[in-house]
Design a protein around this motif. Structure first.
Motif: not given
Length: 665
Positions: A466, A468, A588, A590-593, A622-623, A664-665
């Motif tokens: 994962t 980050d 996995t 990172p959140e927001g990307y 996200n994978q 970054k979204s």
């Protein structure tokens, strides 16, 4: 008359063509007289990067008859110019000679070191050391004093030898440039030699027939007499020979240097029949099988009966030939430790090796042959020349070309090569140094050459991580090594059982790595792949720049750089065994990307299907999964194929260096 087998041209000449008469010529150099331009030389015009150059290398061989002895005198005169500090080691000289039975001796050695101003220093006799290399060979060793940039090293010596069966080999080429290399031989017509050549054709090849006078003893002529004998006189010269530098994936550089070797084939004395020296492989096999130091060791129980008696408890419960082979393999490795040294014969006896609990690898293999036979399994010795010893010729039965012996077991239609010494190698996996294309199976009546087709080595890396927003990877790495790759890893674990080498490899790639745990499986089960599970955090594994993250997914590959650095190569590529590398990354995000860019997938097939490369990436939510498969199955690539091979690995390295780009979204 001399016969020639040029390896480079792959054809056999059964006659010698007289090229031109050799006029009376002076030797190319006068000892102790260095031309001023050579003393003043700052660099070598044909290779300005060279750190040293052989200015001249001259060899001359003449036969002599003294009392009841036939011998020859070989004179050598060599001159080396030192140009750069990096090549000061050219002043460390070794002179090998065949010392078995006192057959050869080095005489008249003189060594001088000339400074650029012409002053000279002589190497004292007390600074020349005589060393035993093995039971047959010794060497003179000395280091030249006061070597500096601009020095000229000059030495000469004679070898007086009774070993007329194999004359000194001559190298026209070295790892530094050679300006002039000349060899002269004068051989009485009584001796018929074959000669083996490789590399480029000499710039000068001259031959002539001369008549010499010898006093021949009663062994040749009743009462002894003075005889006029026709002698074949040869002169070979190579000029401006470029240096041949060692590169990756080779056997030994001796296989590639331009050189010539002589082997006695037939003796034809006056009023005597021909004496055949080089006979046939089947005859040599018969002689070896009757040899007390070879065949009798594994056919006469008195030479191995103590080892066989001790092996009985290990064989208890082994019902099939495969089980018996495995038990005997383990038994020898558990009871006999490997001793450094090379030979294809036994020094004393196999029982002696067993009782001392140490032996050469070749002796361990012959013991394996003996015990397999007693266990009812067909087994034969296989003679070979190791990779570091050089390639073999199958045309003539020359025993001196061999330096090792393996065991061959035949079970049904399976042939299993056994090369003991390393407890981490399972049956069927010879030592890397033994993987030299083929070997000679020694047996009565039907000896044969067999190909050595080695199994592969494979590495599989499965990474579940994962990522980050700081570029940190957290998760696990699963490693699975099989074949020769597992042998290497198990050797590392023997030295550092905690897996320090694997930790060091990860720390080199990721200096900020934190390794929480490493667990190994199948370390002692050679029949299964060696596995490891690493739980870790890899800080700064990805680069973060503003709103972007850059990650190289094939991070554990061994082929991020092309192993073939040189643009051109003048000798073949010899890979010891096939190999495979598979890398799988399950990532996995990172959140927001989101994924901004992925490397393009690719499928490469090398011309002739000697290698394959498959690289693909897939994304689902996200994978991201990355799969890289590299496989090389062909072992030898000729010079004209080098560009294709290098190009293949260049494309592999380029693709494995590709990056996943996240935004970054």
């Amino acid at each position: 008359m001399v016969h020639q087998i040029p390896f480079s041209l792959l054809f056999l000449l059964f006659h010698f063509v007289f090229l031109s008469n050799i006029e009376a010529q002076k030797e190319p150099m006068k000892f102790g007289s260095i031309p001023s331009e050579d003393l003043a030389m700052k660099d070598y015009p044909l290779d300005t990067a060279a750190g040293a150059v052989v200015l001249g290398d001259f060899g001359k061989l003449e036969f002599m008859f003294k009392e009841d002895d036939i011998n020859y005198r070989f004179h050598r005169h060599k001159r080396i110019k030192i140009l750069k500090r990096a090549d000061f080691d050219q002043g460390d000289i070794l002179i090998p000679y065949y010392s078995k039975g006192g057959q050869e001796d080095v005489k008249g050695l003189k060594v001088f070191v000339f400074s650029p101003d012409g002053k000279k220093v002589e190497v004292a006799k007390s600074e020349v050391f005589d060393e035993e290399v093995n039971r047959s060979w010794s060497q003179k060793r000395f280091s030249c004093p006061n070597v500096q940039e601009g020095s000229v090293i000059e030495y000469e010596y004679d070898i007086q030898s009774e070993a007329i069966f194999q004359l000194p080999e001559w190298y026209f080429q070295e790892d530094i440039p050679v300006r002039w290399s000349e060899l002269r031989y004068e051989i009485p017509e009584w001796y018929d030699y074959v000669y083996l050549t490789q590399g480029r054709v000499p710039d000068i090849s001259e031959s002539n027939m001369v008549v010499n006078t010898f006093h021949v003893s009663a062994n040749f002529e009743a009462g002894g007499t003075t005889m006029r004998v026709n002698c074949n006189k040869f002169r070979y010269v190579m000029k401006d020979v470029p240096a041949l530098q060692e590169e990756s994936f080779i056997t030994t550089m001796d296989d590639y240097y331009a050189r010539i070797r002589f082997q006695l084939s037939v003796i034809k004395y006056p009023r005597s029949g021909e004496q055949l020296i080089l006979s046939s492989w089947s005859k040599v096999a018969e002689e070896l099988m009757n040899d007390e130091d070879f065949g009798m060791q594994f056919t006469k129980p008195k030479n191995y009966d103590k080892a066989w008696a001790a092996a009985q408890p290990a064989l208890a419960g082994a019902a099939t030939p495969e089980e018996k082979l495995a038990k005997l393999y383990e038994f020898i490795l558990a009871n006999v430790s490997h001793e450094k040294g090379t030979s294809y014969s036994v020094r004393k006896s196999l029982n002696d090796c067993f009782e001392k609990k140490r032996a050469f690898g070749s002796e361990m293999n012959l013991l394996m042959v003996a015990l397999l036979r007693e266990a009812g399994i067909t087994a034969h010795p296989v003679l070979l020349s190791t990779r570091t010893h050089g390639k073999m010729t199958v045309i003539y039965p020359i025993l001196d070309q061999f330096d090792h012996v393996m065991a061959l077991a035949e079970i049904g239609d399976k042939r299993i090569l056994l090369d003991l010494a390393n407890p981490n190698r399972p049956p069927g996996y010879p030592a890397l140094n033994s993987l030299n294309t083929h070997g000679w199976v020694v047996k009565r009546g039907t000896s044969e050459w067999m190909e050595i087709n080695p199994p592969s080595g494979s590495d599989t890396w499965l990474m579940n991580f994962t990522l980050d927003a700081t570029g940190r990877l957290k998760g696990s790495i699963s490693m699975s090594c099989d074949g020769y790759s597992a042998v290497d890893r198990r050797e590392q674990l023997d030295e550092k059982p905690a897996g320090d080498d694997l930790k060091a490899s990860l720390s080199k790639l990721f200096p900020d790595a934190r390794i929480d745990s490493i667990r190994f499986e199948n370390k002692d089960n050679l029949a299964k792949p060696l596995k490891a599970l690493v739980v870790c955090e890899l800080a700064n594994a990805a680069s973060v720049a503003n709103d972007f993250i850059y990650l190289t997914p094939a991070m554990l590959t061994e082929y991020a750089e092309n192993p073939f650095k040189s643009e051109k190569r003048t000798y073949p590529v010899d890979i010891p065994h096939p190999f495979k590398e598979q890398i799988i990354l399950n990532l996995t995000l990172p959140e927001g990307y989101v994924v901004e860019d992925l490397p393009e997938p690719v499928k490469l097939v090398m011309q002739g299907e000697g290698g394959r490369f498959h690289f693909q990436l897939t994304q689902k939510g996200n994978q991201v999964q990355v799969v890289s498969n590299l496989q090389v199955s062909r072992l030898r690539f000729e010079v004209e194929e080098y560009e294709t091979l290098r190009g293949f690995f260049s494309m592999v390295a380029e693709k494995l260096g590709g990056q996943i780009v996240l935004k970054k979204s």
